[in-house]
Design a protein around this motif. Sequence first.
Motif, PDB file in Angstrom:
ATOM      1  N   GLU A 156       0.844  -1.193   0.000  1.00  0.00           N
ATOM      2  CA  GLU A 156       0.000   0.000   0.000  1.00  0.00           C
ATOM      3  C   GLU A 156       0.880   1.244   0.000  1.00  0.00           C
ATOM      4  O   GLU A 156       2.034   1.201   0.432  1.00  0.00           O
ATOM      5  CB  GLU A 156      -0.885   0.049   1.261  1.00  0.00           C
ATOM      6  CG  GLU A 156      -1.867  -1.076   1.368  1.00  0.00           C
ATOM      7  CD  GLU A 156      -2.634  -1.045   2.686  1.00  0.00           C
ATOM      8  OE1 GLU A 156      -3.598  -1.807   2.789  1.00  0.00           O
ATOM      9  OE2 GLU A 156      -2.273  -0.274   3.593  1.00  0.00           O
ATOM     10  N   THR A 157       0.308   2.338  -0.483  1.00  0.00           N
ATOM     11  CA  THR A 157       1.015   3.616  -0.395  1.00  0.00           C
ATOM     12  C   THR A 157       0.180   4.589   0.427  1.00  0.00           C
ATOM     13  O   THR A 157      -1.041   4.450   0.534  1.00  0.00           O
ATOM     14  CB  THR A 157       1.271   4.235  -1.785  1.00  0.00           C
ATOM     15  OG1 THR A 157       0.028   4.428  -2.439  1.00  0.00           O
ATOM     16  CG2 THR A 157       2.178   3.360  -2.616  1.00  0.00           C
ATOM     17  N   ARG A 158       0.859   5.551   1.009  1.00  0.00           N
ATOM     18  CA  ARG A 158       0.176   6.623   1.737  1.00  0.00           C
ATOM     19  C   ARG A 158       0.973   7.910   1.525  1.00  0.00           C
ATOM     20  O   ARG A 158       2.194   7.879   1.450  1.00  0.00           O
ATOM     21  CB  ARG A 158      -0.008   6.290   3.213  1.00  0.00           C
ATOM     22  CG  ARG A 158       1.171   6.492   4.092  1.00  0.00           C
ATOM     23  CD  ARG A 158       0.889   6.176   5.565  1.00  0.00           C
ATOM     24  NE  ARG A 158       0.626   4.778   5.754  1.00  0.00           N
ATOM     25  CZ  ARG A 158      -0.446   4.288   6.384  1.00  0.00           C
ATOM     26  NH1 ARG A 158      -1.351   5.075   6.895  1.00  0.00           N
ATOM     27  NH2 ARG A 158      -0.620   2.994   6.509  1.00  0.00           N
ATOM     28  N   TRP A 159       0.252   9.006   1.416  1.00  0.00           N
ATOM     29  CA  TRP A 159       0.882  10.315   1.265  1.00  0.00           C
ATOM     30  C   TRP A 159       1.194  10.882   2.640  1.00  0.00           C
ATOM     31  O   TRP A 159       0.367  10.806   3.549  1.00  0.00           O
ATOM     32  CB  TRP A 159      -0.041  11.253   0.501  1.00  0.00           C
ATOM     33  CG  TRP A 159      -0.044  10.944  -0.958  1.00  0.00           C
ATOM     34  CD1 TRP A 159      -0.905  10.117  -1.625  1.00  0.00           C
ATOM     35  CD2 TRP A 159       0.889  11.422  -1.914  1.00  0.00           C
ATOM     36  NE1 TRP A 159      -0.561  10.064  -2.954  1.00  0.00           N
ATOM     37  CE2 TRP A 159       0.526  10.862  -3.161  1.00  0.00           C
ATOM     38  CE3 TRP A 159       1.991  12.273  -1.855  1.00  0.00           C
ATOM     39  CZ2 TRP A 159       1.236  11.129  -4.322  1.00  0.00           C
ATOM     40  CZ3 TRP A 159       2.691  12.548  -3.013  1.00  0.00           C
ATOM     41  CH2 TRP A 159       2.314  11.976  -4.233  1.00  0.00           C
ATOM     42  N   VAL A 160       2.385  11.442   2.771  1.00  0.00           N
ATOM     43  CA  VAL A 160       2.824  12.006   4.042  1.00  0.00           C
ATOM     44  C   VAL A 160       3.514  13.350   3.820  1.00  0.00           C
ATOM     45  O   VAL A 160       4.049  13.622   2.738  1.00  0.00           O
ATOM     46  CB  VAL A 160       3.810  11.066   4.786  1.00  0.00           C
ATOM     47  CG1 VAL A 160       3.159   9.739   5.139  1.00  0.00           C
ATOM     48  CG2 VAL A 160       5.072  10.860   3.981  1.00  0.00           C
ATOM     49  N   ARG A 161       3.477  14.156   4.842  1.00  0.00           N
ATOM     50  CA  ARG A 161       4.320  15.344   4.896  1.00  0.00           C
ATOM     51  C   ARG A 161       5.386  15.028   5.924  1.00  0.00           C
ATOM     52  O   ARG A 161       5.084  14.695   7.071  1.00  0.00           O
ATOM     53  CB  ARG A 161       3.536  16.569   5.318  1.00  0.00           C
ATOM     54  CG  ARG A 161       4.439  17.793   5.408  1.00  0.00           C
ATOM     55  CD  ARG A 161       3.690  19.023   5.777  1.00  0.00           C
ATOM     56  NE  ARG A 161       4.611  20.147   5.858  1.00  0.00           N
ATOM     57  CZ  ARG A 161       4.326  21.269   6.463  1.00  0.00           C
ATOM     58  NH1 ARG A 161       3.124  21.443   7.015  1.00  0.00           N
ATOM     59  NH2 ARG A 161       5.214  22.229   6.519  1.00  0.00           N
ATOM     60  N   CYS A 162       6.618  15.115   5.494  1.00  0.00           N
ATOM     61  CA  CYS A 162       7.745  14.820   6.372  1.00  0.00           C
ATOM     62  C   CYS A 162       8.457  16.127   6.698  1.00  0.00           C
ATOM     63  O   CYS A 162       8.849  16.873   5.801  1.00  0.00           O
ATOM     64  CB  CYS A 162       8.700  13.864   5.666  1.00  0.00           C
ATOM     65  SG  CYS A 162      10.156  13.449   6.646  1.00  0.00           S
ATOM     66  N   VAL A 163       8.614  16.385   7.982  1.00  0.00           N
ATOM     67  CA  VAL A 163       9.335  17.558   8.448  1.00  0.00           C
ATOM     68  C   VAL A 163      10.410  17.072   9.411  1.00  0.00           C
ATOM     69  O   VAL A 163      10.117  16.325  10.344  1.00  0.00           O
ATOM     70  CB  VAL A 163       8.397  18.556   9.162  1.00  0.00           C
ATOM     71  CG1 VAL A 163       9.161  19.766   9.653  1.00  0.00           C
ATOM     72  CG2 VAL A 163       7.254  18.980   8.243  1.00  0.00           C
ATOM     73  N   ALA A 164      11.646  17.479   9.160  1.00  0.00           N
ATOM     74  CA  ALA A 164      12.753  17.103  10.053  1.00  0.00           C
ATOM     75  C   ALA A 164      13.519  18.366  10.429  1.00  0.00           C
ATOM     76  O   ALA A 164      13.823  19.199   9.569  1.00  0.00           O
ATOM     77  CB  ALA A 164      13.681  16.106   9.357  1.00  0.00           C
ATOM     78  N   TYR A 165      13.787  18.508  11.702  1.00  0.00           N
ATOM     79  CA  TYR A 165      14.486  19.674  12.220  1.00  0.00           C
ATOM     80  C   TYR A 165      15.854  19.266  12.744  1.00  0.00           C
ATOM     81  O   TYR A 165      16.010  18.186  13.310  1.00  0.00           O
ATOM     82  CB  TYR A 165      13.687  20.315  13.358  1.00  0.00           C
ATOM     83  CG  TYR A 165      12.355  20.838  12.902  1.00  0.00           C
ATOM     84  CD1 TYR A 165      12.267  22.068  12.252  1.00  0.00           C
ATOM     85  CD2 TYR A 165      11.199  20.105  13.092  1.00  0.00           C
ATOM     86  CE1 TYR A 165      11.046  22.551  11.810  1.00  0.00           C
ATOM     87  CE2 TYR A 165       9.972  20.574  12.656  1.00  0.00           C
ATOM     88  CZ  TYR A 165       9.903  21.801  12.019  1.00  0.00           C
ATOM     89  OH  TYR A 165       8.694  22.263  11.580  1.00  0.00           O
ATOM     90  N   VAL A 166      16.798  20.156  12.585  1.00  0.00           N
ATOM     91  CA  VAL A 166      18.136  19.910  13.107  1.00  0.00           C
ATOM     92  C   VAL A 166      18.086  20.006  14.628  1.00  0.00           C
ATOM     93  O   VAL A 166      17.603  21.002  15.173  1.00  0.00           O
ATOM     94  CB  VAL A 166      19.154  20.933  12.552  1.00  0.00           C
ATOM     95  CG1 VAL A 166      20.538  20.678  13.126  1.00  0.00           C
ATOM     96  CG2 VAL A 166      19.180  20.902  11.033  1.00  0.00           C
TER      97      VAL A 166
END
Length: 131
Positions: free
Chosen positions: A90-100
Amino acid sequence: AWVDSRSRALLEESYRVAAFETNLEGRCTWSNRTYMDWTGLTANQIKSIGWRQAVCPDYRDQVNEEWENAVEERRSFDYLFSVYDHENDETRWVRCVAYVARDKDGMPLGWIGLMRQVSENRVRSFHGDVD
């Protein structure tokens, strides 16, 4: 690991947010259960083959380039893409946010990343039609 134990416990128990931690080279050192459930990868697979292997092939090159730039420039990462669940096909749409993450002297330690599932309407507003 540089995330304090209380914060890590909250991330471990989150079922709506996939979370991960990387080192300065951008390699995953930890991920929560939701991340593993959404991608169908084990913790060892995520560490050995990399968290980016969960990105759908249509977006993998773009995500890799943006992530590598963020790592090189020691800056935040914010991207909308689809991930592939290897176990359930399956696929899913995501918003990925990564902070230092930084130590008390401001020196970078790595990244803490969060992924939230997003609706196809939101995806269309960024990418146009989706399959």
